[in-house]
Write an enzyme that holds these catalytic residues in place. Structure first.
Site: not given
Length: 134
Positions: A40, A48, A74
């Protein structure tokens, strides 16, 4: 006085980045679990990176963006060797705040999705202020 955002930042900016999952990207390698699938923290970093790529060509000299808030689900594991694609869409600009919708897919399978909020800042002032923080 606070510098206003670059007028080039408007909803609709988009970017995508790809990653072929390697052993160094797994939950086991990054310390977020003990399974050999995409971790994750790497999914978040990829999302990002897509938001950074979306803003990169529109930044005024001396400006950058920094992360403020992340909301990420996720939902699917991705094994080593698969290629995932992160896509970011700028959906809202509020002053210096940039709001993105993000997704990470493995082919047609949704791996993760969410929202990332970034702020436009003066790079020099930001680094200077950060170095004074205790």
């Amino acid at each position: 006085m606070e510098q206003p955002p670059d007028p080039g930042f408007a909803p609709g900016l988009t970017a995508r980045v790809e990653l072929t999952v390697s052993d160094t990207d797994t939950a086991l390698a990054v310390g977020s679990g003990d399974v050999p699938v995409l971790g994750t923290p790497r999914v978040l970093a990829l999302a990002e990176a897509a938001t950074v790529a979306a803003t990169a060509t529109r930044l005024l000299p001396g400006m950058t963006t920094v992360g403020l808030r992340v909301e990420l689900d996720h939902t699917m594991p991705t094994p080593v060797g698969r290629t995932v694609v992160a896509q970011a869409w700028l959906t809202e600009v509020t002053g210096r705040r940039l709001h993105f919708d993000v997704s990470v897919t493995d082919g047609s399978t949704m791996v993760a999705q969410g929202r990332v909020e970034r702020a436009l800042v003066d790079r020099h002032r930001f680094v200077e202020r950060a170095s004074r923080t205790p």
